[in-house]
Design an enzyme around this catalytic site. Sequence first.
Site, PDB file in Angstrom:
ATOM      1  CE  LYS A   1       5.550  -2.784   1.535  1.00  0.00           C
ATOM      2  NZ  LYS A   1       5.256  -1.856   2.595  1.00  0.00           N
TER       3      LYS A   1
ATOM      4  CB  CYS B   1       5.429   2.691  -0.729  1.00  0.00           C
ATOM      5  SG  CYS B   1       6.443   3.431   0.546  1.00  0.00           S
TER       6      CYS B   1
HETATM    7  N1  SAJ Z   1      -3.772   8.594  -2.766  1.00  0.00           N
HETATM    8  C1  SAJ Z   1      -4.836   8.958  -3.581  1.00  0.00           C
HETATM    9  N2  SAJ Z   1      -6.093   8.562  -3.231  1.00  0.00           N
HETATM   10  C2  SAJ Z   1      -6.338   7.813  -2.118  1.00  0.00           C
HETATM   11  C3  SAJ Z   1      -5.251   7.439  -1.302  1.00  0.00           C
HETATM   12  C4  SAJ Z   1      -3.981   7.841  -1.647  1.00  0.00           C
HETATM   13  O1  SAJ Z   1      -4.664   9.633  -4.597  1.00  0.00           O
HETATM   14  O2  SAJ Z   1      -7.514   7.493  -1.862  1.00  0.00           O
HETATM   15  C5  SAJ Z   1      -2.396   9.012  -3.111  1.00  0.00           C
HETATM   16  C6  SAJ Z   1      -1.712   9.849  -2.040  1.00  0.00           C
HETATM   17  O3  SAJ Z   1      -2.053  11.197  -2.146  1.00  0.00           O
HETATM   18  C7  SAJ Z   1      -0.237   9.580  -2.332  1.00  0.00           C
HETATM   19  C8  SAJ Z   1      -0.245   8.128  -2.791  1.00  0.00           C
HETATM   20  O4  SAJ Z   1      -1.579   7.855  -3.188  1.00  0.00           O
HETATM   21  O5  SAJ Z   1       0.257  10.397  -3.369  1.00  0.00           O
HETATM   22  C9  SAJ Z   1       0.217   7.120  -1.752  1.00  0.00           C
HETATM   23  O6  SAJ Z   1      -0.260   7.487  -0.481  1.00  0.00           O
HETATM   24  P1  SAJ Z   1      -0.891   6.474   0.579  1.00  0.00           P
HETATM   25  O7  SAJ Z   1      -1.306   7.281   1.741  1.00  0.00           O
HETATM   26  O8  SAJ Z   1      -1.935   5.638  -0.062  1.00  0.00           O
HETATM   27  O9  SAJ Z   1       0.287   5.466   0.901  1.00  0.00           O
HETATM   28  P2  SAJ Z   1       1.847   5.642   1.319  1.00  0.00           P
HETATM   29  O10 SAJ Z   1       2.646   5.534   0.073  1.00  0.00           O
HETATM   30  O11 SAJ Z   1       2.072   6.812   2.182  1.00  0.00           O
HETATM   31  O12 SAJ Z   1       2.028   4.316   2.205  1.00  0.00           O
HETATM   32  C10 SAJ Z   1       1.781   3.042   1.630  1.00  0.00           C
HETATM   33  C11 SAJ Z   1       0.907   2.206   2.587  1.00  0.00           C
HETATM   34  N3  SAJ Z   1       0.426   1.006   1.911  1.00  0.00           N
HETATM   35  C12 SAJ Z   1      -0.865   0.632   1.906  1.00  0.00           C
HETATM   36  O13 SAJ Z   1      -1.746   1.282   2.427  1.00  0.00           O
HETATM   37  C13 SAJ Z   1      -1.193  -0.653   1.228  1.00  0.00           C
HETATM   38  C14 SAJ Z   1       1.696   1.838   3.852  1.00  0.00           C
HETATM   39  O14 SAJ Z   1       0.929   0.974   4.672  1.00  0.00           O
HETATM   40  C15 SAJ Z   1       3.018   1.162   3.453  1.00  0.00           C
HETATM   41  O15 SAJ Z   1       3.793   0.844   4.606  1.00  0.00           O
HETATM   42  C16 SAJ Z   1       3.793   2.124   2.582  1.00  0.00           C
HETATM   43  O16 SAJ Z   1       3.025   2.394   1.393  1.00  0.00           O
HETATM   44  C17 SAJ Z   1       5.137   1.504   2.241  1.00  0.00           C
HETATM   45  O17 SAJ Z   1       6.158   1.981   2.768  1.00  0.00           O
HETATM   46  O18 SAJ Z   1       5.175   0.517   1.505  1.00  0.00           O
END
Ligand code: SAJ
Length: 406
Positions: A201, A255
């Site tokens: 995880k 997360c």
């Molecule tokens: N972000 C970027 N660039 C990107 C992708 C995301 O700057 O290309 C930023 C987003 O704007 C945000 C942050 O990263 O601020 C996180 O967003 P996210 O959409 O990547 O992820 P979370 O935090 O909403 O959800 C993640 C997911 N993990 C993965 O994809 C490995 C989800 O599957 C998990 O269940 C979740 O964390 C969790 O609860 O752990």
Amino acid sequence: MVNVIGLGYIGLPTALMFASHGVDVVGTDYDTELVALLKSGKTTFEEEGLDVLFNEAVKKGIEFSTNYIATDVYIIAVPTPYDKLSKKIDTRYLLVAIKNVMEICPKGAIMVIESTVSPGTIDKFVRPIVEANGFIIGQDINLVHAPERIIPGNMIYELKHNSRTMGADDKAAGEKIKELYSVFCQENIVVTDIRTAEMIKVVENTFRDINIAFANELTKICRSDNMDVYEIIRIANMHPRVSILQPGPGVGGHCISVDPWFLVGDYPGLANIVLAARKINDSMPEFVLERVQSIIKEKEMTDLSRVGLYGLTYKENVDDVRESPTLQLLEAMDKHLAPALKVYDPFVKRDVVKNQYHDFDAFLNDVDLVIIMVSHDEIKENMNKLAGKIILDTRNICNIEGTYKL
Ligand code: SAJ
């Protein structure tokens, strides 16, 4: 019957999903207001498809309570933040939940932990509490770690369609929980041991953090030498083995901005790329501020009260502001004793910061420089309203001529 403990962003949809598929569920949370709201028929956050799922679960008889229930399966989905000083997991909510379960739990029960935990947490903190309550693990109770994987914004779909990891000491208990989750999870459910599941995880979220950090670092390199990072990423991604993520104003949420710290805190000197990535992503709100300062200078803006941030949540189309880049940016400004900027977010109905607006047009009326921090559908669908403004677009969604990018 299943007692789901913690009815937040993960616990609530999980409880509803079980109930709507015919499992007897009681959802428990210590927050009396939250439980009262759910009992009155209202959901507690915005998420696509959540209301429909909620209604189905209510029809099937889901119950909500502040009490823990004596039953044979517990699913714990409480927050596991990190301690900002030690960078280690803060287990306080998890351990209270475990203690409460142990007080009413009959022998023979299975306790499933969905909350993300750092590798070794269950050995170090959970087992001793269970044993101190006179339970022999493997005989009187079984432990399973089933870390959640759903992404806010697409939770309901992903609950059904993401594969899952189940860590268990006892294969049979792991298989039993696998069968339980199979009532809604249509994908592969892999049973492994608990420590492996804990690590998997944390690794998943760290992988994403590092990859976002790479995109953010490229942005800084390209900015310093006047290159277009978006064009570079777009074309590099045409290579069959390259898949660079998108740069942004920082990484927020509960997360990805939290879990990698567990590796840094627990393995000092070993998690070097992980630490570098965390630092890069955490530096992005200040980088946005530097961009704002240079734009203000270039445009010779004198009235700094007419600068506004669009978006307060940690990402698009969710209402969660935890660790959001906008909050990080405002905090950085506070440190420099800079005046607070104007802020607007369609998803944040309550006041969480100074100078917060609740109406898009009123916000636009009061600002000349708009900094797009979050790519909510609202702004994408109403981009024409920004015509005539100075725009800094940190999410690369605006095509208006003259828009500044990261
Ligand atoms: N972000 C970027 N660039 C990107 C992708 C995301 O700057 O290309 C930023 C987003 O704007 C945000 C942050 O990263 O601020 C996180 O967003 P996210 O959409 O990547 O992820 P979370 O935090 O909403 O959800 C993640 C997911 N993990 C993965 O994809 C490995 C989800 O599957 C998990 O269940 C979740 O964390 C969790 O609860 O752990």
